[in-house]
Design a protein around this motif. Structure first.
Motif, mmCIF file in Angstrom:
data_model
loop_
_atom_site.group_PDB
_atom_site.id
_atom_site.type_symbol
_atom_site.label_atom_id
_atom_site.label_comp_id
_atom_site.label_asym_id
_atom_site.label_seq_id
_atom_site.Cartn_x
_atom_site.Cartn_y
_atom_site.Cartn_z
ATOM 1 N N LEU A 47 -14.826 -4.331 -11.036
ATOM 2 C CA LEU A 47 -15.716 -3.340 -11.640
ATOM 3 C C LEU A 47 -17.058 -4.039 -11.774
ATOM 4 C CD1 LEU A 47 -16.311 -0.624 -12.963
ATOM 5 C CD2 LEU A 47 -15.465 -1.570 -15.113
ATOM 6 N N ARG A 48 -17.930 -3.777 -10.793
ATOM 7 C CA ARG A 48 -19.227 -4.442 -10.754
ATOM 8 C C ARG A 48 -20.320 -3.431 -10.469
ATOM 9 N NH1 ARG A 48 -17.189 -9.416 -7.726
ATOM 10 N NH2 ARG A 48 -16.512 -10.683 -9.478
ATOM 11 N N GLY A 49 -21.403 -3.543 -11.218
ATOM 12 C CA GLY A 49 -22.552 -2.678 -10.984
ATOM 13 C C GLY A 49 -22.229 -1.200 -11.106
ATOM 14 N N GLY A 50 -21.228 -0.866 -11.917
ATOM 15 C CA GLY A 50 -20.856 0.533 -12.101
ATOM 16 C C GLY A 50 -19.971 1.107 -11.005
ATOM 17 N N VAL A 51 -19.438 0.230 -10.150
ATOM 18 C CA VAL A 51 -18.551 0.673 -9.077
ATOM 19 C C VAL A 51 -17.206 -0.033 -9.242
ATOM 20 C CG1 VAL A 51 -18.167 0.780 -6.577
ATOM 21 C CG2 VAL A 51 -20.478 1.084 -7.505
ATOM 22 N N PHE A 52 -16.141 0.762 -9.373
ATOM 23 C CA PHE A 52 -14.775 0.251 -9.433
ATOM 24 C C PHE A 52 -14.260 0.189 -8.014
ATOM 25 C CE2 PHE A 52 -10.224 1.227 -9.377
ATOM 26 C CZ PHE A 52 -9.725 0.227 -10.200
ATOM 27 N N SER A 53 -13.677 -0.949 -7.614
ATOM 28 C CA SER A 53 -13.131 -1.033 -6.263
ATOM 29 C C SER A 53 -11.826 -1.794 -6.238
ATOM 30 C CB SER A 53 -14.145 -1.664 -5.298
ATOM 31 O OG SER A 53 -14.445 -2.973 -5.683
ATOM 32 N N ILE A 54 -11.005 -1.390 -5.295
ATOM 33 C CA ILE A 54 -9.736 -2.054 -5.016
ATOM 34 C C ILE A 54 -9.758 -2.368 -3.524
ATOM 35 C CG2 ILE A 54 -7.228 -1.841 -4.918
ATOM 36 C CD1 ILE A 54 -7.394 0.189 -7.197
ATOM 37 N N GLU A 55 -9.541 -3.646 -3.204
ATOM 38 C CA GLU A 55 -9.512 -4.062 -1.805
ATOM 39 C C GLU A 55 -8.184 -4.727 -1.518
ATOM 40 O OE1 GLU A 55 -12.853 -6.588 -0.938
ATOM 41 O OE2 GLU A 55 -14.283 -5.135 -1.744
ATOM 42 N N SER A 56 -7.542 -4.315 -0.432
ATOM 43 C CA SER A 56 -6.296 -4.954 -0.020
ATOM 44 C C SER A 56 -6.613 -5.972 1.072
ATOM 45 C CB SER A 56 -5.291 -3.917 0.485
ATOM 46 O OG SER A 56 -5.769 -3.285 1.643
ATOM 47 N N HIS A 57 -6.132 -7.193 0.875
ATOM 48 C CA HIS A 57 -6.319 -8.276 1.836
ATOM 49 C C HIS A 57 -4.946 -8.854 2.138
ATOM 50 C CE1 HIS A 57 -10.647 -8.360 0.923
ATOM 51 N NE2 HIS A 57 -10.292 -8.215 -0.332
ATOM 52 N N GLN A 112 -11.608 1.487 5.902
ATOM 53 C CA GLN A 112 -10.696 0.497 6.445
ATOM 54 C C GLN A 112 -11.467 -0.346 7.443
ATOM 55 O OE1 GLN A 112 -7.323 2.165 8.499
ATOM 56 N NE2 GLN A 112 -6.205 0.258 8.423
ATOM 57 N N ASN A 113 -11.321 -1.682 7.354
ATOM 58 C CA ASN A 113 -12.030 -2.545 8.298
ATOM 59 C C ASN A 113 -11.183 -2.765 9.550
ATOM 60 O OD1 ASN A 113 -10.169 -4.610 7.763
ATOM 61 N ND2 ASN A 113 -11.543 -5.700 6.378
ATOM 62 N N GLU A 114 -11.744 -3.511 10.497
ATOM 63 C CA GLU A 114 -11.065 -3.723 11.776
ATOM 64 C C GLU A 114 -9.745 -4.489 11.624
ATOM 65 O OE1 GLU A 114 -13.972 -6.815 10.772
ATOM 66 O OE2 GLU A 114 -14.242 -4.683 11.112
ATOM 67 N N ALA A 115 -9.584 -5.231 10.537
ATOM 68 C CA ALA A 115 -8.339 -5.982 10.299
ATOM 69 C C ALA A 115 -7.266 -5.106 9.647
ATOM 70 C CB ALA A 115 -8.625 -7.198 9.417
ATOM 71 N N GLY A 116 -7.591 -3.854 9.352
ATOM 72 C CA GLY A 116 -6.621 -2.956 8.736
ATOM 73 C C GLY A 116 -6.609 -3.021 7.219
ATOM 74 N N GLU A 117 -7.543 -3.783 6.651
ATOM 75 C CA GLU A 117 -7.624 -3.885 5.198
ATOM 76 C C GLU A 117 -8.380 -2.676 4.654
ATOM 77 O OE1 GLU A 117 -7.648 -8.728 4.850
ATOM 78 O OE2 GLU A 117 -9.550 -7.701 5.015
ATOM 79 N N LEU A 118 -7.946 -2.215 3.492
ATOM 80 C CA LEU A 118 -8.491 -0.987 2.926
ATOM 81 C C LEU A 118 -9.281 -1.267 1.655
ATOM 82 C CD1 LEU A 118 -8.414 2.158 3.208
ATOM 83 C CD2 LEU A 118 -6.445 2.100 1.680
ATOM 84 N N ARG A 119 -10.411 -0.578 1.497
ATOM 85 C CA ARG A 119 -11.197 -0.627 0.263
ATOM 86 C C ARG A 119 -11.351 0.799 -0.257
ATOM 87 N NH1 ARG A 119 -17.109 -3.086 0.030
ATOM 88 N NH2 ARG A 119 -16.271 -3.661 2.023
ATOM 89 N N VAL A 120 -11.057 0.946 -1.544
ATOM 90 C CA VAL A 120 -11.227 2.225 -2.225
ATOM 91 C C VAL A 120 -12.252 1.994 -3.322
ATOM 92 C CG1 VAL A 120 -10.095 4.009 -3.593
ATOM 93 C CG2 VAL A 120 -8.832 2.861 -1.774
ATOM 94 N N GLN A 121 -13.237 2.880 -3.429
ATOM 95 C CA GLN A 121 -14.267 2.732 -4.451
ATOM 96 C C GLN A 121 -14.454 4.023 -5.230
ATOM 97 O OE1 GLN A 121 -17.673 1.314 -2.125
ATOM 98 N NE2 GLN A 121 -17.339 -0.687 -3.055
ATOM 99 N N VAL A 122 -14.705 3.850 -6.534
ATOM 100 C CA VAL A 122 -15.071 4.958 -7.409
ATOM 101 C C VAL A 122 -16.433 4.590 -7.987
ATOM 102 C CG1 VAL A 122 -14.457 6.346 -9.419
ATOM 103 C CG2 VAL A 122 -12.644 5.366 -7.984
ATOM 104 N N GLU A 164 1.692 -0.253 -3.526
ATOM 105 C CA GLU A 164 2.762 0.297 -2.694
ATOM 106 C C GLU A 164 2.468 0.192 -1.203
ATOM 107 O OE1 GLU A 164 3.375 4.273 -4.144
ATOM 108 O OE2 GLU A 164 4.508 3.573 -5.883
ATOM 109 N N HIS A 165 1.177 0.245 -0.815
ATOM 110 C CA HIS A 165 0.824 0.241 0.604
ATOM 111 C C HIS A 165 0.381 -1.115 1.132
ATOM 112 C CE1 HIS A 165 1.380 4.509 1.102
ATOM 113 N NE2 HIS A 165 0.685 4.717 0.012
ATOM 114 N N THR A 166 0.449 -2.149 0.312
ATOM 115 C CA THR A 166 0.132 -3.504 0.760
ATOM 116 C C THR A 166 1.419 -4.311 0.653
ATOM 117 O OG1 THR A 166 -2.118 -3.268 -0.118
ATOM 118 C CG2 THR A 166 -1.390 -5.498 0.438
#
Length: 160
Positions: free
Chosen positions: A82-92, A141-151, A71-73
């Motif tokens: 899902l790598r090394g026990g970490v779930f992540s979503i990155e918007s590019h 959030q990085n300098e380009a405005g892209e967001l990463r969420v991790q669990v 919704e926000h991208t």
């Protein structure tokens, strides 16, 4: 007399859930939200990952995070891993405008402060559930405005 619905939080009361085989099906359920958007959902191969969690609770956590990312991208690519026990979503892709960033950070702030109603209820519940399960949740959030969420699921991983 009403019966109280209880969620079994005890690790011994919940059957193990293999997230590596379960998550792709959940992600497929959210693909319809991409309809009409110039947005690609890039699901990376997942590492083997098994935790004790009620599937409905896992669906609330991972599904809400994925829905928020879609919704926000507005355009570009959302990468799910899902790598090394970490779930992540990155918007590019296209950066969010100032109003969208303000709405998203407002929702995250409400999740942080414990607001239990109104805007931000999804992230509030995700935060509460992940805290209860011992799964640290982080946003950056990085300098380009892209967001990463991790669990971070590493503390709950079941070993074979």
């Amino acid at each position: 007399r009403s019966k109280r619905c209880e969620v079994p939080w005890s690790n011994t009361a919940v059957t193990p859930l293999a997230l590596d085989s379960w998550l792709p099906e959940l992600i497929d359920d959210y693909r319809q939200l991409l309809h009409g958007k110039p947005l690609v959902l890039d699901v990376q191969p997942t590492d083997k990952c098994t935790v004790r969690v009620v599937p409905a609770v896992a669906a609330m956590i991972f599904g809400n995070l994925l829905r928020n990312a879609i919704e926000h991208t507005s355009a570009g690519r959302i990468q799910v891993m899902l790598r090394g026990g970490v779930f992540s979503i990155e918007s590019h892709g296209e950066t969010l405008d100032a109003a969208a960033i303000a709405r998203l950070y407002r929702a995250m702030a409400m999740a942080e402060t414990g607001r239990a109603s109104g805007a931000g209820i999804g992230l509030y519940l995700v935060r509460r559930l992940s805290d209860r399960l011992g799964w640290p949740l982080s946003y950056e959030q990085n300098e380009a405005g892209e967001l990463r969420v991790q669990v971070d699921l590493r503390a709950s991983l079941l070993r074979d």
